[in-house]
Design an enzyme around this catalytic site. Structure first.
Site, PDB file in Angstrom:
ATOM      1  CB  VAL A   5       1.754   0.420   4.672  1.00 19.57           C
ATOM      2  CG1 VAL A   5       0.288   0.175   4.936  1.00 19.57           C
ATOM      3  CG2 VAL A   5       2.340   1.354   5.724  1.00 19.57           C
TER       4      VAL A   5
ATOM      5  CG  ASP B 168       8.539   2.434   2.042  1.00 21.17           C
ATOM      6  OD1 ASP B 168       9.461   2.030   1.334  1.00 21.17           O
ATOM      7  OD2 ASP B 168       8.426   2.186   3.264  1.00 21.17           O
TER       8      ASP B 168
ATOM      9  CG  ASP C 149      -0.069  15.431  10.926  1.00 23.55           C
ATOM     10  OD1 ASP C 149       0.654  14.539  10.442  1.00 23.55           O
ATOM     11  OD2 ASP C 149      -0.266  16.527  10.356  1.00 23.55           O
TER      12      ASP C 149
ATOM     13  CG  LEU D 132      -2.240  -0.691   1.063  1.00 23.11           C
ATOM     14  CD1 LEU D 132      -3.027  -0.641   2.343  1.00 23.11           C
ATOM     15  CD2 LEU D 132      -3.021  -0.069  -0.074  1.00 23.11           C
TER      16      LEU D 132
END
Ligand SMILES: COc1ccc(Nc2ncnc(-c3cccnc3Nc3cc(NC(=O)c4cccc(C(F)(F)F)c4)ccc3C)n2)cc1
Length: 304
Positions: A35, A29, A142, A27
């Site tokens: 991931v 990096d 965030d 998915l």
């Protein structure tokens, strides 16, 4: 190691994750390790898997903050933690897979901002996720479209692909030199805190970032996106609160909601609970506009 192993109830040790899960693809990096996409061998359920190499028990404790937050904050609008393993000197985290991906990628893919109904839907679910986080004494720090995942049914999940920390409830002080959060979405009092590291800030900082995220969803970029990160910090503290590029293009409720989020004084800035009563989101009842967004993204990919 001589140090007694801390008991982590939400961590499975001594089992190979790949006996239960099958890695099916990559998915991306992430900031901390790779991931992958994974499928449960028994149920076929899909997951996103992050494998974080761990040197020693103290580093494991640092990364367990994330597992604790995800275990404590179970909510339909926060990514769902399926399972966490400690195996082969690594922490393996399995999260419910959200097929639509991150909303900032969707905006880039479609090459246009979102409609007001779509923004209202996302805002309503974001506020519910934040109310849950804040009630548990957590601060996201965030918030941005890149940390919002879209599901096929039009629901969204709040995620954090960086490293969000918990307020120090007697825990180790946030590492003083780490810079938390991407500057563009940072509330004025956080900028002050990061620069002079004294002014305390709390959950209201996330509410400022909600306002900036709504501008990002509407205009495809946050305010001052063309400036360098350093100059942005000064701009945020010195300027009046930003607005969308063309305010007259949006409803009175939308502009009023933005003003409530983008209040420079955190004391008078609204909380997530208060904002859930605002007319901009109070009447949201379904996810239809976001199911349409998911279809649009999926059809876009087919066309290519
Ligand atoms: C490129 O196309 C796609 C398509 C689908 C997806 N879907 C998807 N679905 C679920 N997770 C992910 C994901 C992608 C990249 C990195 N991590 C992902 N999920 C994930 C999130 C976490 N942790 C959090 O999101 C997190 C950590 C601390 C706090 C919080 C929160 F504050 F939100 F509660 C959230 C841990 C482990 C993983 C694998 N990605 C992603 C990209």
């Amino acid at each position: 190691s001589g140090k007694a192993k801390r008991e982590f109830p939400n961590l499975t040790r001594g089992k190979d994750p790949l006996e239960l899960w099958n890695k099916t693809g990559e998915l991306g990096d992430g900031a901390f390790g790779k991931v992958y996409k994974a499928e449960n061998r028994e149920t076929g359920v899909l997951a996103a898997l992050k494998r974080v190499p761990i040197q020693d028990e103290t580093e494991l404790e640092d990364f367990m903050v994330e597992i604790d937050i995800l275990t404590e904050c179970k909510h339909r609008n926060i990514v769902d933690l399926y399972q966490a393993f400690f195996h082969d000197s690594a922490l393996w985290i399995f999260i419910e897979f959200c097929a639509g991906g991150a909303v900032d990628d969707i905006i880039i893919e479609l090459d246009h901002g979102l409609s007001e109904p779509q923004i209202r839907c996302i805002t309503h679910q974001m506020l519910q996720a934040l109310e849950c986080l804040h009630t548990s004494g957590c601060i996201h720090r965030d918030l941005k479209a890149g940390n919002i995942l879209l599901c096929p049914d039009g629901s969204i999940r709040l995620a954090d692909f960086g490293v969000s920390a918990r307020p120090n409830k007697g825990q180790q002080q946030k590492k003083r030199d780490t810079f938390i959060g991407t500057p563009y979405w940072m509330a004025p009092e956080v900028v002050v805190c990061e620069t002079n590291k004294d002014a305390p800030y709390d959950q209201k900082a996330d509410i400022w970032s909600v306002g900036i995220t709504l501008i990002e969803l509407a205009d495809m970029n946050p305010p001052y996106h063309e400036m360098s990160p350093m100059r942005v910090l000064l701009k945020i503290t010195r300027s009046d609160p930003p607005t969308v590029e063309l305010p007259h293009k949006w409803s009175k409720e939308f502009n009023s909601f933005l003003r409530k989020c983008l209040t420079k004084n955190p004391e008078t800035r609204s909380s997530a609970t208060e904002l859930l009563q605002h007319p901009f989101v109070a009447s949201v009842s379904h996810h239809k506009p976001l199911r349409a967004l998911y279809q649009e993204v999926k059809s876009e990919v087919v066309e290519l």
